[in-house]
Design a protein around this motif. Structure first.
Motif, PDB file in Angstrom:
ATOM      1  N   ASP A   1     -12.118 -80.067 -29.686  1.00 18.98           N
ATOM      2  CA  ASP A   1     -10.714 -79.757 -29.151  1.00 18.98           C
ATOM      3  C   ASP A   1     -10.524 -78.476 -29.836  1.00 18.98           C
ATOM      4  O   ASP A   1      -9.123 -78.162 -29.108  1.00 18.98           O
ATOM      5  CB  ASP A   1      -9.799 -80.892 -29.130  1.00 18.98           C
TER       6      ASP A   1
ATOM      7  N   LEU B   1      -8.633 -93.573 -29.292  1.00 22.12           N
ATOM      8  CA  LEU B   1      -9.605 -93.658 -30.525  1.00 22.12           C
ATOM      9  C   LEU B   1      -8.740 -94.448 -31.666  1.00 22.12           C
ATOM     10  O   LEU B   1      -9.629 -95.119 -32.209  1.00 22.12           O
ATOM     11  CB  LEU B   1      -9.884 -91.960 -30.948  1.00 22.12           C
TER      12      LEU B   1
ATOM     13  N   VAL C   1     -18.584 -89.804 -27.708  1.00 26.65           N
ATOM     14  CA  VAL C   1     -18.461 -89.461 -29.060  1.00 26.65           C
ATOM     15  C   VAL C   1     -18.210 -90.755 -29.878  1.00 26.65           C
ATOM     16  O   VAL C   1     -18.886 -90.917 -30.883  1.00 26.65           O
ATOM     17  CB  VAL C   1     -17.191 -88.641 -29.152  1.00 26.65           C
ATOM     18  N   TRP C   2     -17.521 -91.844 -29.447  1.00 24.80           N
ATOM     19  CA  TRP C   2     -17.392 -93.081 -30.173  1.00 24.80           C
ATOM     20  C   TRP C   2     -18.570 -93.755 -30.252  1.00 24.80           C
ATOM     21  O   TRP C   2     -18.921 -94.323 -31.396  1.00 24.80           O
ATOM     22  CB  TRP C   2     -16.366 -94.034 -29.323  1.00 24.80           C
TER      23      TRP C   2
ATOM     24  N   VAL D   1     -14.880 -88.624 -24.611  1.00 24.68           N
ATOM     25  CA  VAL D   1     -14.497 -89.361 -25.855  1.00 24.68           C
ATOM     26  C   VAL D   1     -15.386 -90.612 -26.142  1.00 24.68           C
ATOM     27  O   VAL D   1     -15.735 -90.955 -27.364  1.00 24.68           O
ATOM     28  CB  VAL D   1     -13.013 -89.466 -25.846  1.00 24.68           C
TER      29      VAL D   1
ATOM     30  N   TYR E   1      -6.381 -89.452 -27.960  1.00 28.17           N
ATOM     31  CA  TYR E   1      -6.290 -89.587 -29.271  1.00 28.17           C
ATOM     32  C   TYR E   1      -5.893 -91.067 -29.855  1.00 28.17           C
ATOM     33  O   TYR E   1      -6.318 -91.935 -30.672  1.00 28.17           O
ATOM     34  CB  TYR E   1      -5.668 -88.689 -30.137  1.00 28.17           C
TER      35      TYR E   1
ATOM     36  N   TRP F   1     -13.941 -85.289 -32.644  1.00 27.06           N
ATOM     37  CA  TRP F   1     -13.231 -85.053 -31.185  1.00 27.06           C
ATOM     38  C   TRP F   1     -12.114 -83.882 -31.452  1.00 27.06           C
ATOM     39  O   TRP F   1     -11.878 -83.004 -30.486  1.00 27.06           O
ATOM     40  CB  TRP F   1     -12.387 -86.266 -30.791  1.00 27.06           C
TER      41      TRP F   1
END
Length: 448
Positions: free
Chosen positions: A98, A119, A55-56, A52, A116, A94
């Protein structure tokens, strides 16, 4: 001789030892009323190498200036500040990875799931904002997809000389029982109009009633149903016009078909034959990709149940963006002589198997009425090099499999445009993962 029972008569009586008693088992039981305090940052709860974080970092590198410019809340002006576009983009990317396609489910995960929550970073969410952001920025998603492909091409990680196209039929958010014919739709619309008029009259007759909010909600729902039925009637007119065009060239087959129907739930959805052989309301999602890297180059959405004739519009879209593939791989459902000839003149060779002949003859054998482009196509497909080239199209199936895993099984949105937006989210998430892999492979292969 002394009897056996008198042999040990003088010995004291022996007592058997009693077994030691066991105490109650010792267990660790939860104590939920105990006050406990943990001093830890949310960032410490997610591992440094968790996906994650990548991804950020990817989202932070995107150009989201168009989304920032549309924000109305400004310094020195009133208005509640919305969640940052980077956060909304990262959440949906994300969630797509998922396999989460519901805004309500994503809202719940933002409260309950650690990743989550990381995030969100303390920013509260609600499903209405998440749902609205997902479908409101299709132009931005198109630009991000095009820029991502262009950046990988400029970096030399991907070549777009050979491309492939395939259709993926995704179940629509409409039930099979929602399809109605023209006569029944007219009856339903009249009933819906009567209900809207009655609810409006009740609301105007007693505007100060305590049930005003409930009646207003009922009026909105009735109005939405009337609009959906009207859209279904418009769809019936389009289907009838399409049938009239086909009847001019194939009157015998058209005469066997039943009266067209449209859905009162999702008017643009169409009943199609699915991969398992069944027939269900669906959308025919078209994906153009580079087979070797499995990078998605372009996407589109269609409401016809056949892929025939869809290769040319896709190639024209690629040419409009400056891409001119030399070879284009498609399956037999796309095969059309007119498209083969058009692509040949445009400098692109189509690779697609021919359809089965009625008489069992060799489909690769040249015919007298073949044009130069069609004759070249038959010759290429029959050669060993052509068969080797066409095997590369099978790599495209991996993209379809990932799409199924990422939620492209049944839509939670209605309408052709919204369905295409969901497809764009999948393309962005998929290409993001492919860019990670391609750049990592390039870095590993390059000398230190």
């Amino acid at each position: 001789m002394m009897a056996d029972e008198d042999l040990f008569e003088g010995l004291p009586e022996q007592q058997l030892p009693e077994p030691e008693s066991r105490g109650a088992p010792r267990l660790r039981m939860p104590e939920r009323s105990q006050i406990d305090t943990h001093w830890v940052a949310l960032d410490d709860l997610v591992a440094e190498d968790h996906a994650v974080r990548a991804v950020w970092a990817f989202v932070e590198g995107l150009d989201l200036s168009a989304l920032h410019d549309a924000i109305k809340a400004r310094e020195g002006q009133p208005g509640h500040p919305p969640a940052a576009p980077q956060l909304m983009m990262a959440l949906w990317l994300w969630a797509t990875i998922d396999g989460v396609g519901s805004a309500r489910r994503l809202d719940q995960l933002c409260r309950d799931n650690l990743v989550y929550r990381w995030l969100c970073g303390g920013v509260s969410m609600n499903y209405r904002s998440l749902s609205g952001f997902r479908i409101a920025h299709v132009a931005v998603l198109d630009q991000l997809l095009a820029r991502g492909v262009a950046s990988l091409v400029e970096a030399g990680l991907v070549s777009l000389d050979v491309l492939s196209q395939d259709g993926l039929r995704v179940r629509a958010a409409a039930g099979a029982s929602s399809f109605r014919r023209r006569k029944r739709l007219e009856e339903l619309r009249m009933a819906a109009q009567d209900r809207v008029a009655r609810l409006r009259a009740e609301l105007e007759a007693d505007p100060g009633s305590g049930e005003r909010a409930r009646r207003a909600a009922q009026l909105r729902a009735a109005g939405e149903r009337e609009a959906r039925i009207a859209a279904a009637q418009q769809r019936i007119q389009e289907l009838e016009a399409e049938r009239a065009r086909r009847e001019k060239t194939n009157k015998q087959d058209v005469s066997k078909q039943k009266e067209p129907r449209a859905s009162t739930t999702d008017a643009e959805a169409r009943v199609m034959k699915m991969g398992d052989g069944g027939f269900r309301p669906a959308y025919n999602m078209q994906i153009v990709a580079e087979p070797k890297s499995q990078l998605i180059v372009a996407v589109d959405n269609d409401t016809t149940g056949s892929d025939r004739g869809l290769a040319r519009p896709a190639i024209e879209g690629l040419q409009a963006r400056g891409y001119k593939p030399s070879d284009y791989l498609i399956d037999g459902g796309f095969t059309k002589n007119d498209d083969i000839e058009w692509a040949h003149e445009a400098g692109t060779r189509l690779w697609c198997p021919p359809g089965q002949t009625r008489h069992g003859t060799d489909p690769y054998a040249p015919k007298r009425d073949d044009s130069a482009a069609v004759a070249d196509w038959r010759k290429r497909m029959a050669s060993d090099d052509g068969k080797t080239m066409y095997r590369r199209r099978a790599e495209h199936e991996c993209i379809n499999a990932r799409g199924r895993r990422m939620g492209l099984q049944q839509l939670t949105v209605r309408g052709k445009q919204k369905a295409r937006t969901v497809l764009l989210w999948f393309a962005l998430a998929h290409n993001m993962l492919r860019s990670f892999a391609l750049r990592a492979a390039a870095a590993k292969a390059s000398p230190a």
